[in-house]
Design an enzyme around this catalytic site. Sequence first.
Site, PDB file in Angstrom:
ATOM      1  N   SER A 148      23.767  37.083  89.251  1.00 53.84           N
ATOM      2  CA  SER A 148      25.037  37.298  89.907  1.00 53.84           C
ATOM      3  C   SER A 148      25.042  38.685  90.764  1.00 53.84           C
ATOM      4  CB  SER A 148      26.188  37.492  89.066  1.00 53.84           C
ATOM      5  OG  SER A 148      25.881  38.488  88.103  1.00 53.84           O
ATOM      6  N   HIS A 157      32.486  30.254  85.833  1.00 56.44           N
ATOM      7  CA  HIS A 157      32.202  30.010  84.211  1.00 56.44           C
ATOM      8  C   HIS A 157      32.926  28.860  83.716  1.00 56.44           C
ATOM      9  CE1 HIS A 157      32.279  34.407  85.372  1.00 56.44           C
ATOM     10  NE2 HIS A 157      31.184  34.142  85.047  1.00 56.44           N
ATOM     11  N   GLU A 165      32.714  31.445  79.711  1.00 56.80           N
ATOM     12  CA  GLU A 165      32.053  30.105  79.773  1.00 56.80           C
ATOM     13  C   GLU A 165      32.215  29.539  78.095  1.00 56.80           C
ATOM     14  OE1 GLU A 165      28.155  29.927  81.147  1.00 56.80           O
ATOM     15  OE2 GLU A 165      27.611  27.993  80.061  1.00 56.80           O
TER      16      GLU A 165
END
Length: 300
Positions: free
Chosen positions: A272, A85, A137
């Site tokens: 993910s 991230h 992020e």
Amino acid sequence: MKNNKIIEVDPQGFCGGVMNAIRIAKQVRKEHPKERITILGNLVHNQYVKLALSTLNIETIDDKNKTRFQLLDDIDEGIVIFTAHGVHPSLYHKAKEKGLKAFDASCRFVLQTQQIVQEKLKEGYTVFYIGKNKHPEAESIYTLNGPVFLIEKEEDIPLDLKEPIFVTNQTTMSTLDIDHLFRKIKKLYPEASFNNEICNATRVRQEAVLNLKNQKVDLLIVVGDPTSNNTNQLAHIGALANIPVIIKAETVKDLESYDWNNQTIAITSGASTPKYLTGQIINYIKTGTIHPLKIENVLS
Ligand code: SF4
């Protein structure tokens, strides 16, 4: 489970950024077999990936009440890996000062957004960043030096600021929400410049779910971790596509109380989410059988 029709929504499995992060973690372990390796936060947002990495003796530390900068205080030796991230640039400096070797598993699309924001700040822009508070992020961007405003919803749009304004976003947001917020900002700041940074992996998964509205789908299963923003956005888009039932599942275990018959079931998964976990769910709906989880299959 009988006579169900399954729609495997394409694509499934890890995106390129997640595959790259896992490859880096495995490679670091291979090249440093004896050193302590700690990941600063979850390498990617999936707890089974974290578990699989721990079998390679790669530890993960995380604390949702701490920034990555604060979390680094908890690592005193060995190697630190920064997650997919992205991190604030000062983290490299702090890791070096602590005598840690740092490896960066940041996704290139996340780094690209960070670089664009840094350039715009240098050029004197005020930045509106659409993202999720405390998401790593977003944190790596809204903690940059300079006027960066985090916008999660319409009410967060600051009023009466001076131009120039630059507007961008977290890579894993909903395309529909971003379009909506961009339009609202444009009305308030007609001269603002916009850069949509939703990554392709996120976009194609969302478009595929949105396209389900043209088919008869009884329920949508969204496979992924509850902390994964792109997974949560798929469920959100599924609701907007008028799919009557949306079920979120991390593994097949979350579905064992259900018995569906004569249903059309669409299955999607976050970027993910290990393909292996989605495969177990598909197998359960087809055969009614649950096979035990083999953690060694999660990273493949
Ligand atoms: S979802 Fe997009 S930004 Fe996130 S790791 Fe994958 S490719 Fe990179």
